[in-house]
Design an enzyme around this catalytic site. Structure first.
Site, mmCIF file in Angstrom:
data_model
loop_
_atom_site.group_PDB
_atom_site.id
_atom_site.type_symbol
_atom_site.label_atom_id
_atom_site.label_comp_id
_atom_site.label_asym_id
_atom_site.label_seq_id
_atom_site.Cartn_x
_atom_site.Cartn_y
_atom_site.Cartn_z
ATOM 1 N N GLU A 161 -77.093 50.761 87.858
ATOM 2 C CA GLU A 161 -78.429 50.170 87.701
ATOM 3 C C GLU A 161 -78.163 48.900 87.117
ATOM 4 O OE1 GLU A 161 -81.876 48.873 87.945
ATOM 5 O OE2 GLU A 161 -81.852 50.734 88.687
ATOM 6 N N CYS A 216 -89.153 53.618 99.887
ATOM 7 C CA CYS A 216 -90.586 53.312 99.580
ATOM 8 C C CYS A 216 -90.910 52.338 100.519
ATOM 9 C CB CYS A 216 -90.898 52.811 97.989
ATOM 10 S SG CYS A 216 -90.272 51.353 97.541
#
Length: 467
Positions: free
Chosen positions: A346, A422
């Protein structure tokens, strides 16, 4: 354009009509309506506009349950029954994948809907501002009565679409369980009663600015009040009043934001009361959520989304799993018991700090989390140390994956990739590039946000068998 028959839903929640071969995208209409449309864009083969008059209503319409529907702009699909919302969301995923990706696709599984369609959000951000948005009809009435908007106290609620400086004053938002509305009203009332200025986004002046409220299925409640400048006496009075009035608050924070933007990434919330974080559970996994942590906003549906992801990973305990865009480690930790090793990557360092805490909290000793760009981190030396991935799980933001990362995945050539998205449109774009080496095997939409146009989609890809 008058008397348009609305035929279908299109992207981003707009409806669609056709006139003499021209496609017209319409806001504020439902398939089955007959409407007049005020155009904002008018090209040769397409146009765009908003509904100004409805001649006849679609038989699919239902009465919205929120008094702010149509003004707030937050729940655009409340006028549709939930079953129809799911129908159009599934269609949206199918249309995006087939029209944009243009690759062979398997039959899509039926969308997983939400059992709870109200009060499902675990996080809400409220904005306090000097300018309250007043719809045209209400404005005319106020003017006739000699009441002027500039004389009204500040408003607490949500930004209006298309107005960066105006806020819809909310009475009751149905997206988060109480005491969310009561807390917002108490904070606004304190400022009004004590003649403390609401924030003016144009002049960048004012005291009361924003507020985040997070709750959890464990019963914990976090409130972070964001102020435009330090006023220790009034800040202390406000926070003490909140603790007295709302004993449900388990963590109370404040943040002083003197910048011209609302981002908190470079600011440090100060703990006024409580431990500074709340704990959430997915299945029997626990996750620490600090004020700036990203966590899926619908806890109950996140559990379903992660279960699909785990199923698509097809783990048997022997695989090395790479969790890209891992955030606070939630997906990697959720699948960890069926993996030999979990590697999370990340770019946001604070998220990796939380991921390591969450791994320790859940006793995950075979998980490692690294801050940085996947493109830079995942080289031959990294693979030699940690193992090449058998399964890659990627959960990028709405913009999808960077083209360099897609090429990196093609180079890595893990046998299985699970792509959580998403935004099915950018997912479809990425799938088209991945088609060079991968075949889409499974597709599962999951509705995380009832009454909105947003939809999550999980795709399983398998490395094509070499010829």
């Amino acid at each position: 354009m008058e008397n348009l028959a609305v035929l279908d839903y299109a992207a981003e929640g707009k409806s669609l009509a056709r006139v003499d071969g021209k496609v017209v995208f319409i806001e504020g209409a439902v398939p089955g309506d007959v409407v007049d449309v005020q155009l904002s864009k008018n090209k040769a083969d397409w146009a765009e506009g908003h509904t100004v008059k409805i001649h006849s209503l679609s038989p699919d319409r239902v009465t919205p349950f929120c008094q702010h529907f149509g003004v707030c702009g937050g729940c655009q699909w409340q006028m549709l029954p939930y079953e129809k919302q799911l129908f159009y969301k599934q269609k949206q995923v199918n249309d995006n994948l087939s029209r944009i990706a243009k690759i062979p696709l398997p039959e899509m599984s039926p969308i997983i809907g939400a059992a709870q369609t109200r009060e499902y959000r675990n996080k809400i951000e409220y904005t306090f501002a000097t300018s309250r948005f007043i719809p045209a009809e209400a404005f005319r009435k106020m003017k006739a009565e000699g009441v002027f908007p500039q004389d009204q106290p500040g408003a607490g609620g949500f930004h209006v679409r298309g107005f960066f400086d105006k806020v819809v004053e909310i009475d009751t938002c149905h997206l988060q369980a109480e005491p969310t509305n009561l807390i917002r009203k108490a904070v606004a009332k304190f400022a009004v009663d004590n003649h403390l200025p609401f924030y003016n986004v144009r002049s960048h002046q004012g005291w009361l600015r924003n507020m985040f409220i997070r709750n959890s299925t464990t019963g914990e409640l976090m409130v972070n009040v964001i102020l435009g400048y330090e006023d220790e006496e009034n800040r202390t009075r406000l926070l003490n009043q909140l603790l007295q009035q709302f004993p449900e608050i388990t963590t109370l924070l404040y943040t002083i934001n003197t910048k011209k933007n609302d981002s908190l990434t470079d600011l440090e919330p100060q703990v006024y009361s409580g431990k500074g974080y709340i704990t959430e559970k997915l299945e029997d996994f626990s996750f620490v959520i600090s004020p700036k942590s990203f966590f899926q906003t619908n806890t109950k549906q996140a559990e379903k989304l992660y279960q699909v992801t785990r199923d698509f990973a097809e783990l048997d305990g022997s695989q090395v799993v790479y969790d890209l865009y891992c955030g606070t480690g939630s997906i990697g930790i959720f699948v960890s018991r069926l993996a030999r090793k979990v590697i999370g990557v990340e770019v946001i360092e604070d998220a990796i700090t939380d991921a390591k805490k969450n791994a320790a909290l859940n006793g995950i000793t075979h998980g490692s989390f690294f801050a940085g760009d996947v493109i830079d981190i995942c080289d031959d030396a990294f693979f030699a140390e940690h193992g090449r991935p058998d399964v890659v799980i990627t959960d990028p933001p709405r913009a999808g994956m960077h083209e360099k990362l897609v090429k990196k995945l093609l180079d890595i050539a893990a046998p299985t990739v699970v792509y959580v998205s998403c935004n099915p449109a950018t997912q479809a774009r990425d799938l088209a590039m991945l088609d060079e080496k991968y075949k889409v095997e499974k597709i599962q939409p999951v509705d995380m946000f009832p009454h909105t146009l947003h939809i999550e989609n999980v795709v399983q890809l398998k490395l094509k068998t070499p010829l």
